[in-house]
Design a protein around this motif. Structure first.
Motif, PDB file in Angstrom:
ATOM      1  N   ASN A  94      46.970  43.590  42.322  1.00  0.00           N
ATOM      2  CA  ASN A  94      46.235  44.760  41.859  1.00  0.00           C
ATOM      3  C   ASN A  94      44.869  44.343  41.326  1.00  0.00           C
ATOM      4  N   GLU A  95      43.871  45.181  41.522  1.00  0.00           N
ATOM      5  CA  GLU A  95      42.553  44.879  40.992  1.00  0.00           C
ATOM      6  C   GLU A  95      42.547  44.925  39.472  1.00  0.00           C
ATOM      7  N   GLY A  96      43.424  45.750  38.917  1.00  0.00           N
ATOM      8  CA  GLY A  96      43.544  45.837  37.465  1.00  0.00           C
ATOM      9  C   GLY A  96      44.636  44.911  36.951  1.00  0.00           C
ATOM     10  N   ARG A  97      45.503  45.463  36.135  1.00  0.00           N
ATOM     11  CA  ARG A  97      46.569  44.671  35.529  1.00  0.00           C
ATOM     12  C   ARG A  97      47.727  44.434  36.488  1.00  0.00           C
ATOM     13  N   ASN A  98      48.337  43.257  36.326  1.00  0.00           N
ATOM     14  CA  ASN A  98      49.536  42.891  37.075  1.00  0.00           C
ATOM     15  C   ASN A  98      50.627  42.476  36.090  1.00  0.00           C
ATOM     16  N   SER A  99      51.858  42.780  36.439  1.00  0.00           N
ATOM     17  CA  SER A  99      52.997  42.347  35.633  1.00  0.00           C
ATOM     18  C   SER A  99      53.366  40.924  36.038  1.00  0.00           C
ATOM     19  N   ILE A 100      53.278  39.996  35.088  1.00  0.00           N
ATOM     20  CA  ILE A 100      53.433  38.572  35.407  1.00  0.00           C
ATOM     21  C   ILE A 100      54.490  37.940  34.496  1.00  0.00           C
ATOM     22  N   ILE A 101      55.412  37.218  35.090  1.00  0.00           N
ATOM     23  CA  ILE A 101      56.368  36.406  34.334  1.00  0.00           C
ATOM     24  C   ILE A 101      55.998  34.950  34.548  1.00  0.00           C
ATOM     25  N   PHE A 102      55.805  34.226  33.476  1.00  0.00           N
ATOM     26  CA  PHE A 102      55.416  32.816  33.597  1.00  0.00           C
ATOM     27  C   PHE A 102      56.158  31.966  32.574  1.00  0.00           C
TER      28      PHE A 102
END
Length: 220
Positions: A94-102
């Protein structure tokens, strides 16, 4: 030099030349793979033809050296994480926010404004993903440093790592690229959701030990 008369030394030098060459010259992975495999097969066939002959033509030696250069280049390129299909650089983000697990992989020296970490990506927008990111977390006196091996969920925007503005300035972008880190996130402490704080590696145990030692030194 008598040392260079040993075949193993010559082959090792060719291997190192291949690694150095791959560092400075960008070559398509598939092209390099097919070229190296072709050289190895051709060298094997040529050796089979000559194995019953007393003399070996110089061409066989040259083929062997080129094979080692190719193997050296291949061993360097194959470590490039961006070749993986699920690397975040190959995904539609996404150009905006992304849901990320790290997962926290390494704690870096903080700057005056942010705590810094190298993390390994587990998923993006609920899809499996891989790769490493630089995480910048705004300093807060009330929050403790994140533990190595801890897993977090965030919603954030990917940002490029700035290149040096001055010609002779340290290139932090290039330094991180050598560590397979190509993007970064800027976060606030309240934007991070802890999923797991289980220690699963020797680096996690070492980080816990370092934290305890630092706490005792501060308290002393």
């Amino acid at each position: 030099m008598k040392l260079l008369n040993f075949t193993i030394i010559k082959l090792t030098i060719c291997l190192v030349v291949g690694i150095v060459l791959a560092h400075y010259v960008q070559i398509n992975f598939k092209t390099l793979l097919y070229a190296t495999l072709t050289l190895i097969v051709f060298t094997g066939i040529y050796w089979k033809i000559l194995q019953n002959k007393i003399s070996r033509l110089p061409f066989f030696g040259l083929l062997s050296y080129f094979c080692m250069v190719g193997i050296g280049m291949l061993s360097y390129v194959i470590q490039d994480e961006t070749l993986r299909a699920n690397h975040y650089s190959n995904l539609q983000l996404n150009e905006g926010r992304n849901s990320i697990i790290f997962k926290i992989k390494e704690r870096l020296k903080p700057d005056p404004y942010n705590e810094k970490y190298i993390v390994s990506v587990h998923s993006i927008n609920e899809d499996d993903a891989s790769g490493q990111l630089l995480i910048n977390i705004k300093k807060d006196s009330l929050t403790k440093p994140l533990s190595v091996d801890a897993v977090f969920l965030v919603s954030s925007k990917f940002e490029t790592i700035q290149k040096p503005l001055n010609p002779h300035q340290f290139d932090y972008n290039k330094y991180l690229a050598l560590k397979q880190v190509y993007q970064q996130l800027y976060l606030k402490p309240n934007e991070i959701l802890l999923i797991s704080d289980e220690t699963t590696s020797i680096y996690g145990w070492a980080d816990q030990l370092r934290t305890k030692i630092n706490e005792k030194l501060i308290a002393a």
